[in-house]
Scaffold this active site. Structure first.
Site, PDB file in Angstrom:
ATOM      1  N   SER A   8       0.843  -1.198   0.000  1.00 55.92           N
ATOM      2  CA  SER A   8       0.000   0.000   0.000  1.00 55.92           C
ATOM      3  C   SER A   8       0.876   1.244   0.000  1.00 55.92           C
ATOM      4  O   SER A   8       1.687   1.446   0.912  1.00 55.92           O
ATOM      5  CB  SER A   8      -0.894   0.009   1.241  1.00 55.92           C
ATOM      6  OG  SER A   8      -1.395   1.315   1.436  1.00 55.92           O
ATOM      7  N   HIS A  33      -1.623  -1.376  -3.997  1.00 63.28           N
ATOM      8  CA  HIS A  33      -2.842  -0.984  -3.292  1.00 63.28           C
ATOM      9  C   HIS A  33      -2.854   0.533  -3.100  1.00 63.28           C
ATOM     10  O   HIS A  33      -1.909   1.116  -2.563  1.00 63.28           O
ATOM     11  CB  HIS A  33      -2.885  -1.704  -1.942  1.00 63.28           C
ATOM     12  CG  HIS A  33      -4.147  -1.539  -1.183  1.00 63.28           C
ATOM     13  ND1 HIS A  33      -5.268  -2.308  -1.404  1.00 63.28           N
ATOM     14  CD2 HIS A  33      -4.480  -0.689  -0.174  1.00 63.28           C
ATOM     15  CE1 HIS A  33      -6.231  -1.949  -0.571  1.00 63.28           C
ATOM     16  NE2 HIS A  33      -5.788  -0.957   0.183  1.00 63.28           N
ATOM     17  N   ASP A  35      -4.976   3.740  -1.600  1.00 64.87           N
ATOM     18  CA  ASP A  35      -6.023   4.099  -0.644  1.00 64.87           C
ATOM     19  C   ASP A  35      -6.560   5.493  -0.897  1.00 64.87           C
ATOM     20  O   ASP A  35      -5.842   6.483  -0.764  1.00 64.87           O
ATOM     21  CB  ASP A  35      -5.460   4.017   0.780  1.00 64.87           C
ATOM     22  CG  ASP A  35      -5.221   2.583   1.212  1.00 64.87           C
ATOM     23  OD1 ASP A  35      -6.181   1.806   1.188  1.00 64.87           O
ATOM     24  OD2 ASP A  35      -4.073   2.243   1.542  1.00 64.87           O
ATOM     25  N   HIS A  66      -8.714   1.160  -3.453  1.00 61.09           N
ATOM     26  CA  HIS A  66      -9.609   0.968  -2.310  1.00 61.09           C
ATOM     27  C   HIS A  66     -10.263   2.319  -1.991  1.00 61.09           C
ATOM     28  O   HIS A  66      -9.612   3.225  -1.480  1.00 61.09           O
ATOM     29  CB  HIS A  66      -8.768   0.450  -1.129  1.00 61.09           C
ATOM     30  CG  HIS A  66      -9.500   0.317   0.161  1.00 61.09           C
ATOM     31  ND1 HIS A  66      -8.847   0.156   1.365  1.00 61.09           N
ATOM     32  CD2 HIS A  66     -10.823   0.293   0.449  1.00 61.09           C
ATOM     33  CE1 HIS A  66      -9.733   0.048   2.341  1.00 61.09           C
ATOM     34  NE2 HIS A  66     -10.942   0.148   1.812  1.00 61.09           N
ATOM     35  N   MET A  68     -12.357   4.646   0.084  1.00 63.81           N
ATOM     36  CA  MET A  68     -12.966   4.899   1.394  1.00 63.81           C
ATOM     37  C   MET A  68     -13.659   6.249   1.289  1.00 63.81           C
ATOM     38  O   MET A  68     -13.218   7.258   1.859  1.00 63.81           O
ATOM     39  CB  MET A  68     -11.870   4.893   2.479  1.00 63.81           C
ATOM     40  CG  MET A  68     -11.379   3.493   2.801  1.00 63.81           C
ATOM     41  SD  MET A  68      -9.731   3.476   3.538  1.00 63.81           S
ATOM     42  CE  MET A  68      -8.752   3.502   2.054  1.00 63.81           C
ATOM     43  N   MET A 137     -11.225  -5.416   6.126  1.00 59.57           N
ATOM     44  CA  MET A 137     -10.429  -4.483   6.932  1.00 59.57           C
ATOM     45  C   MET A 137     -10.036  -5.143   8.257  1.00 59.57           C
ATOM     46  O   MET A 137     -10.896  -5.637   8.990  1.00 59.57           O
ATOM     47  CB  MET A 137     -11.231  -3.204   7.220  1.00 59.57           C
ATOM     48  CG  MET A 137     -11.537  -2.343   6.000  1.00 59.57           C
ATOM     49  SD  MET A 137     -10.133  -2.036   4.928  1.00 59.57           S
ATOM     50  CE  MET A 137      -8.992  -1.234   6.082  1.00 59.57           C
ATOM     51  N   ASP A 175      -6.486  -6.224   4.884  1.00 58.41           N
ATOM     52  CA  ASP A 175      -5.962  -4.864   4.794  1.00 58.41           C
ATOM     53  C   ASP A 175      -5.871  -4.199   6.167  1.00 58.41           C
ATOM     54  O   ASP A 175      -6.890  -3.853   6.763  1.00 58.41           O
ATOM     55  CB  ASP A 175      -6.880  -4.051   3.860  1.00 58.41           C
ATOM     56  CG  ASP A 175      -6.341  -2.661   3.580  1.00 58.41           C
ATOM     57  OD1 ASP A 175      -5.207  -2.357   3.980  1.00 58.41           O
ATOM     58  OD2 ASP A 175      -7.078  -1.871   2.938  1.00 58.41           O
TER      59      ASP A 175
END
Ligand code: DX5
Ligand code: ZN
Length: 223
Positions: A8, A33, A35, A66, A68, A137, A175
């Site tokens: 990440s 990855h 975020d 990902h 969020m 998560m 994750d």
């Protein structure tokens, strides 16, 4: 299937993101990855489509994005254009999950659903046949470098049972708080993909740490 490793970039120095992507490109990592946080779904803000598009040319590895964010359906096309290969949206952020998952697939990406530590994994049962990845998560999303929540191991086992019962090929991605100290246990519980931010970027040799995560074997007993 051999498990996958997805470093990440949240834990990288954002002033040198291209270097971080090049480092991952030259490593044994499978995915990168990314975020994306909006300051609403989670109490932190990171990056959006322009940054994803800027770093995309530095590697051909899979971009695992990902989200969020609230209202993820509004940003599907933008992330596709920016170069996302997999787009994960939170079950908690999406009232019309089935529609949104199919919109992600129609846009040409693989679809993931991310799930927070408090949400019952049984809520995924009816969407499993439609999705490629569950992003489980193992911390409360918002920051890198948090401690792995031990109950995640039970949640992985429960989800694995649901996936097997459905004869589905959905991957379990874990994750948050994953490192060489606990990755073997996480894989044994049933994980297919390991996300690792802090444990990779704060190590003295990130490529070596990625290799160590990749070379773990669930059939080996480690002391
Ligand atoms: C947390 C993010 C994670 C984070 C993991 O909100 O979704 O992907 O980068 O970082 P570490 O491995 O440091 O817990
Ligand atoms: Zn993440």
């Amino acid at each position: 299937m051999k498990h996958l490793v997805a470093p990440s970039i949240l834990s990288a120095n954002f002033a040198y993101l291209a270097d971080a992507v090049k480092m991952i490109d030259g490593s044994e990592a499978d995915w990168i990855h990314v975020d994306v946080m909006d300051g609403r779904f989670v109490p932190n803000i990171t990056i959006g489509p322009p940054v994803v598009a800027s770093i995309r040319p530095f590697t051909k590895k899979v971009f695992d994005v990902h989200l969020m964010i609230v209202e993820p359906a509004q940003f599907i096309d933008e992330f596709q254009k920016a170069g996302a290969d997999i787009l994960s949206i939170h079950i908690e952020a999406c009232a019309h999950l089935h529609r949104t998952v199919h919109a992600v697939k129609e846009a040409g990406m693989k679809a993931g659903v991310a799930i927070n530590p408090h949400t019952n994994v049984n809520q995924l049962e009816d969407i499993l046949p439609d999705i490629d990845v569950v992003c489980m998560m193992s911390v409360n999303p918002g920051w890198g470098g948090q401690k792995f929540i031990p109950n995640t191991l039970n949640r992985i086992r429960k989800l694995k049972a649901l996936i097997n019962a459905a004869n589905s090929k959905t991957l379990i991605e874990v994750d948050g708080g994953v490192g060489t100290d606990n990755a073997h246990t996480i894989l044994k519980a049933g994980a297919d993909v390991l996300v690792a931010g802090n444990s990779v970027f704060k190590s003295t040799n990130p490529q070596q740490t990625i290799a160590s995560l990749k070379h773990l074997d669930i059939n080996t007993i480690y002391a």
